[in-house]
Design an enzyme around this catalytic site. Structure first.
Site, short mmCIF file in Angstrom:
data_model
loop_
_atom_site.label_atom_id
_atom_site.label_comp_id
_atom_site.label_asym_id
_atom_site.label_seq_id
_atom_site.Cartn_x
_atom_site.Cartn_y
_atom_site.Cartn_z
N SER A 161 -2.43 -8.20 2.58
CA SER A 161 -2.61 -8.15 4.03
C SER A 161 -2.91 -9.55 4.58
O SER A 161 -2.43 -9.91 5.66
CB SER A 161 -3.74 -7.18 4.39
OG SER A 161 -3.40 -5.89 3.94
N ARG A 166 -1.76 -5.29 -8.98
CA ARG A 166 -0.58 -6.15 -8.82
C ARG A 166 -0.49 -7.18 -9.92
O ARG A 166 0.58 -7.47 -10.44
CB ARG A 166 -0.65 -6.86 -7.45
CG ARG A 166 -0.51 -5.91 -6.28
CD ARG A 166 -0.95 -6.55 -4.99
NE ARG A 166 -2.36 -6.91 -5.05
CZ ARG A 166 -3.00 -7.61 -4.14
NH1 ARG A 166 -2.35 -8.07 -3.09
NH2 ARG A 166 -4.28 -7.87 -4.25
N HIS A 183 0.84 -1.21 0.00
CA HIS A 183 0.00 0.00 0.00
C HIS A 183 0.87 1.25 0.00
O HIS A 183 0.59 2.23 -0.71
CB HIS A 183 -0.90 0.04 1.25
CG HIS A 183 -1.86 -1.10 1.36
ND1 HIS A 183 -1.85 -1.99 2.40
CD2 HIS A 183 -2.89 -1.49 0.56
CE1 HIS A 183 -2.83 -2.87 2.25
NE2 HIS A 183 -3.47 -2.60 1.14
N LYS A 218 -14.86 -8.82 5.82
CA LYS A 218 -13.50 -9.40 5.81
C LYS A 218 -13.02 -9.82 7.20
O LYS A 218 -11.91 -10.30 7.33
CB LYS A 218 -12.51 -8.40 5.21
CG LYS A 218 -12.45 -8.42 3.70
CD LYS A 218 -11.17 -7.74 3.22
CE LYS A 218 -10.87 -8.06 1.77
NZ LYS A 218 -9.64 -7.39 1.31
#
Ligand code: COA
Length: 163
Positions: free
Chosen positions: A130, A92, A18, A42
């Site tokens: 993450s 990505r 990030h 999440k």
């Protein structure tokens, strides 16, 4: 004219991936707003207040980061409320690209002036997520290469591995 852009995510927690996107954004835009989604689906490890604080500490050195806020509504409406029509996203892989094209389109449907700007992740950090970092931490692996120092220690503490 000052250009303000918004960079959203869950940031559970903020990683060097990030930070790569945020740092590069600050070189292009005058003001960056980091918008942290509550995203309870999440099941975040850090609550919203903690994620805001960790993101604040990790971006203290970046002058153009003007605001870090939590949100629990539609991103496009938040962007409108914050008076920005530039949405930053990092890409990505090809899998991100597929997801991002749909997200950009749905956001544009909600707020037609909103344009998404994509940064290709730097290759050194393009494998970070993450979830991977949390999994490494859970099994007592070293997360220092992926996280700002304060975030690394906060994650250890959260998982009660801090010594
Ligand atoms: N480098 C490293 N990791 C990155 C990255 C980068 N450049 N970009 C994303 N990631 C990681 C994140 O850490 C995250 O990892 P995780 O899934 O392991 O937690 C993963 O990639 C997905 O990130 P992202 O696509 O940014 O999703 P998100 O969960 O962080 O955020 C929102 C998604 C918040 C932007 C989106 O859900 C949203 O806008 N929600 C609000 C409701 C809304 O308006 N929805 C759209 C209309 S329906």
């Amino acid at each position: 004219m000052n250009k303000t852009a918004i960079y959203p995510g869950t940031f559970d927690p903020i990683t060097y991936g990030h930070l790569d996107i945020i740092t590069r954004s600050t070189k292009i835009f005058d003001n960056i707003i980091i918008a942290i989604s509550n995203n309870l689906i999440k099941k975040p490890v850090f609550d919203l207040k903690e994620r805001i604080e960790l993101t604040r500490v990790a971006t203290l050195h970046l002058k153009n980061v003007k605001k870090i806020l939590g949100f629990n509504n539609l991103l496009a409406n938040l962007a409108k409320k914050e008076k920005t029509n530039i949405l930053i996203r990092g890409v990505r892989t090809i899998f991100d690209f597929d997801h991002e094209t749909k997200l950009a389109e749905i956001n544009k449907q909600i707020y037609p002036e909103l344009d998404s700007v994509f940064f290709l992740s730097s290759k050194e950090v393009s494998f970070i997520s993450s979830s991977f970092v949390k999994e490494i931490a859970k099994y007592k692996g070293d997360t220092k290469p992926y996280l700002p120092k304060e975030v690394h220690y906060a994650l250890l503490k959260k998982l009660k591995y801090a010594t």
